[in-house]
Design a protein around this motif. Structure first.
Motif, PDB file in Angstrom:
ATOM      1  N   SER A  76       0.828  -1.219   0.000  1.00 31.36           N
ATOM      2  CA  SER A  76       0.000   0.000   0.000  1.00 31.36           C
ATOM      3  C   SER A  76       0.858   1.262   0.000  1.00 31.36           C
ATOM      4  CB  SER A  76      -0.930   0.013   1.221  1.00 31.36           C
ATOM      5  OG  SER A  76      -0.180   0.115   2.436  1.00 31.36           O
ATOM      6  N   CYS A 111       2.282   4.761  -0.377  1.00 29.69           N
ATOM      7  CA  CYS A 111       1.641   6.052  -0.645  1.00 29.69           C
ATOM      8  C   CYS A 111       2.670   7.168  -0.844  1.00 29.69           C
ATOM      9  CB  CYS A 111       0.655   6.420   0.466  1.00 29.69           C
ATOM     10  SG  CYS A 111       1.386   6.594   2.109  1.00 29.69           S
ATOM     11  N   LEU A 152       2.002   8.524  -3.947  1.00 30.69           N
ATOM     12  CA  LEU A 152       1.463   7.418  -4.741  1.00 30.69           C
ATOM     13  C   LEU A 152       0.001   7.207  -4.386  1.00 30.69           C
ATOM     14  CD1 LEU A 152       4.500   5.026  -4.268  1.00 30.69           C
ATOM     15  CD2 LEU A 152       3.892   6.212  -6.396  1.00 30.69           C
ATOM     16  N   ASN A 153      -0.800   6.958  -5.389  1.00 30.91           N
ATOM     17  CA  ASN A 153      -2.242   6.834  -5.188  1.00 30.91           C
ATOM     18  C   ASN A 153      -2.594   5.595  -4.375  1.00 30.91           C
ATOM     19  OD1 ASN A 153      -5.079   5.824  -6.168  1.00 30.91           O
ATOM     20  ND2 ASN A 153      -4.996   8.018  -6.561  1.00 30.91           N
ATOM     21  N   GLN A 154      -3.316   5.805  -3.301  1.00 26.17           N
ATOM     22  CA  GLN A 154      -3.889   4.741  -2.483  1.00 26.17           C
ATOM     23  C   GLN A 154      -5.244   5.209  -1.976  1.00 26.17           C
ATOM     24  OE1 GLN A 154      -2.975   1.655  -1.884  1.00 26.17           O
ATOM     25  NE2 GLN A 154      -0.998   1.770  -2.931  1.00 26.17           N
ATOM     26  N   SER A 188      -2.401  11.427  -7.533  1.00 28.28           N
ATOM     27  CA  SER A 188      -1.031  10.948  -7.723  1.00 28.28           C
ATOM     28  C   SER A 188      -1.017   9.666  -8.547  1.00 28.28           C
ATOM     29  CB  SER A 188      -0.375  10.688  -6.366  1.00 28.28           C
ATOM     30  OG  SER A 188      -0.326  11.864  -5.598  1.00 28.28           O
ATOM     31  N   LYS A 218      -0.050   5.740  -9.605  1.00 22.21           N
ATOM     32  CA  LYS A 218       0.139   4.469  -8.909  1.00 22.21           C
ATOM     33  C   LYS A 218       1.592   4.031  -9.059  1.00 22.21           C
ATOM     34  CE  LYS A 218      -4.618   2.817  -9.442  1.00 22.21           C
ATOM     35  NZ  LYS A 218      -4.913   2.788  -8.008  1.00 22.21           N
ATOM     36  N   ILE A 219       2.037   3.175  -8.162  1.00 22.13           N
ATOM     37  CA  ILE A 219       3.442   2.779  -8.184  1.00 22.13           C
ATOM     38  C   ILE A 219       3.824   2.100  -9.497  1.00 22.13           C
ATOM     39  CG2 ILE A 219       3.019   0.588  -6.979  1.00 22.13           C
ATOM     40  CD1 ILE A 219       5.792   0.992  -5.661  1.00 22.13           C
ATOM     41  N   GLU A 220       2.912   1.318 -10.072  1.00 21.85           N
ATOM     42  CA  GLU A 220       3.253   0.646 -11.332  1.00 21.85           C
ATOM     43  C   GLU A 220       3.436   1.651 -12.479  1.00 21.85           C
ATOM     44  OE1 GLU A 220      -1.238  -0.208 -10.595  1.00 21.85           O
ATOM     45  OE2 GLU A 220       0.614  -0.026  -9.414  1.00 21.85           O
ATOM     46  N   ASP A 221       2.806   2.830 -12.342  1.00 19.38           N
ATOM     47  CA  ASP A 221       2.954   3.850 -13.385  1.00 19.38           C
ATOM     48  C   ASP A 221       4.314   4.540 -13.314  1.00 19.38           C
ATOM     49  OD1 ASP A 221       0.357   3.352 -14.325  1.00 19.38           O
ATOM     50  OD2 ASP A 221      -0.503   4.716 -12.840  1.00 19.38           O
ATOM     51  N   SER A 250       3.893  -4.744  -4.076  1.00 21.27           N
ATOM     52  CA  SER A 250       3.254  -3.771  -4.963  1.00 21.27           C
ATOM     53  C   SER A 250       3.353  -4.170  -6.426  1.00 21.27           C
ATOM     54  CB  SER A 250       3.901  -2.391  -4.795  1.00 21.27           C
ATOM     55  OG  SER A 250       3.749  -1.895  -3.495  1.00 21.27           O
TER      56      SER A 250
END
Length: 199
Positions: free
Chosen positions: A17, A19, A39-41, A62, A64-67, A96
Motif C-alpha cells: 500500500s 503512498c 502514490l495513489n492509495q 497521484s 500508482k506505483i506501477e505507473d 506492490s
C-alpha cells in the motif's frame, strides 16, 4: 560510493500500500539527485496517517506505483539500492509490483545490518544511527527525509571505515547484498554465526 537510497511510506499495514516514495542517488560519494512522489492509495489506516501525515486527499491525483516504476527503475540504473530496514522497503516493492517486475535484478543493502556490524548502539532505529554519526535528522516518517538520512549514513560509515565503495564497506564486515529478481529474492545478511541480521 555509488548507490541509490530508497524509502517508502505505506497507507496501511499491507506492504503493498505504498503512498510515498523517495530516492536519493549517490555518485562518487556525493548526493547528486533526488526523486520523490506521492502514490495513489485509497485505504488508509488511522495509525499510518498519524505516523506520516499523508491522507487520501493528498494522494488522490497521484500516480500508482506501477505507473512510476519504469522511471524509478531508470533512476536506479545499475546501482544497488540501500534502505533502513531494507526488508520492509523491498517487501513494499515485491507486494506492490510482483517479482515479474524484476526481470532485471536489483541488489540491495540494509543500513541496519551494516550499522549493527560497525556501531555499538542500544537501538538501531534511524534516529539513533543518524545521531551517532553526527547526521542532522528530524524524524518525520516522510520518504525524502528518511532516504536522505540513509544516504548520509552510508557515506558516514564509509568515511568512518576509510572505505570508498559500498561493496568494500559491506565486505569489510561480512555483509552480502540481497537481491530481488523474477526468480525470487534473498535478504542482505551478515554471513557470520547463524546468518543473523537478515534484512
Amino acid at each position: 560510493m555509488d548507490f541509490v537510497a530508497i524509502d517508502f511510506e505505506t497507507a496501511n499495514n499491507f506492504r503493498g500500500s505504498a503512498c510515498e516514495l523517495a530516492l536519493v542517488r549517490v555518485s562518487d560519494g556525493k548526493i547528486v539527485e533526488t526523486f520523490e512522489t506521492l502514490l495513489n492509495q485509497v485505504e488508509f489506516s488511522g495509525f499510518n496517517t498519524a505516523l506520516h501525515g499523508i491522507t487520501p486527499k493528498m494522494v488522490k491525483d497521484s500516480p500508482k506505483i506501477e505507473d512510476v516504476w519504469p522511471s524509478v527503475r531508470k533512476f536506479i540504473g545499475t546501482n544497488p539500492i540501500v534502505a533502513h530496514y531494507a526488508a520492509f522497503d523491498t517487501g513494499v516493492l515485491r507486494d506492490s509490483l510482483g517479482l515479474d517486475a524484476f526481470s532485471e535484478p536489483l541488489s540491495y543493502f540494509c543500513t541496519v545490518v551494516l550499522s549493527r556490524r560497525l556501531l555499538q548502539l542500544p537501538s538501531y532505529r534511524l534516529p539513533w544511527v543518524a545521531d551517532e554519526l553526527g547526521i542532522s535528522f528530524k524524524e518525520t516518517h516522510r520518504s525524502l527525509a528518511d532516504a536522505m538520512a540513509v544516504a548520509e549514513i552510508v557515506l558516514a560509515l564509509g568515511e568512518k571505515s576509510g572505505l570508498d565503495s559500498l561493496g568494500a564497506l559491506a565486505d569489510s564486515v561480512g555483509v552480502r547484498p540481497g537481491t530481488l529478481s523474477s526468480d525470487g529474492w534473498k535478504g542482505s545478511v551478515h554471513e557470520g554465526s547463524g546468518g543473523g541480521s537478515l534484512s
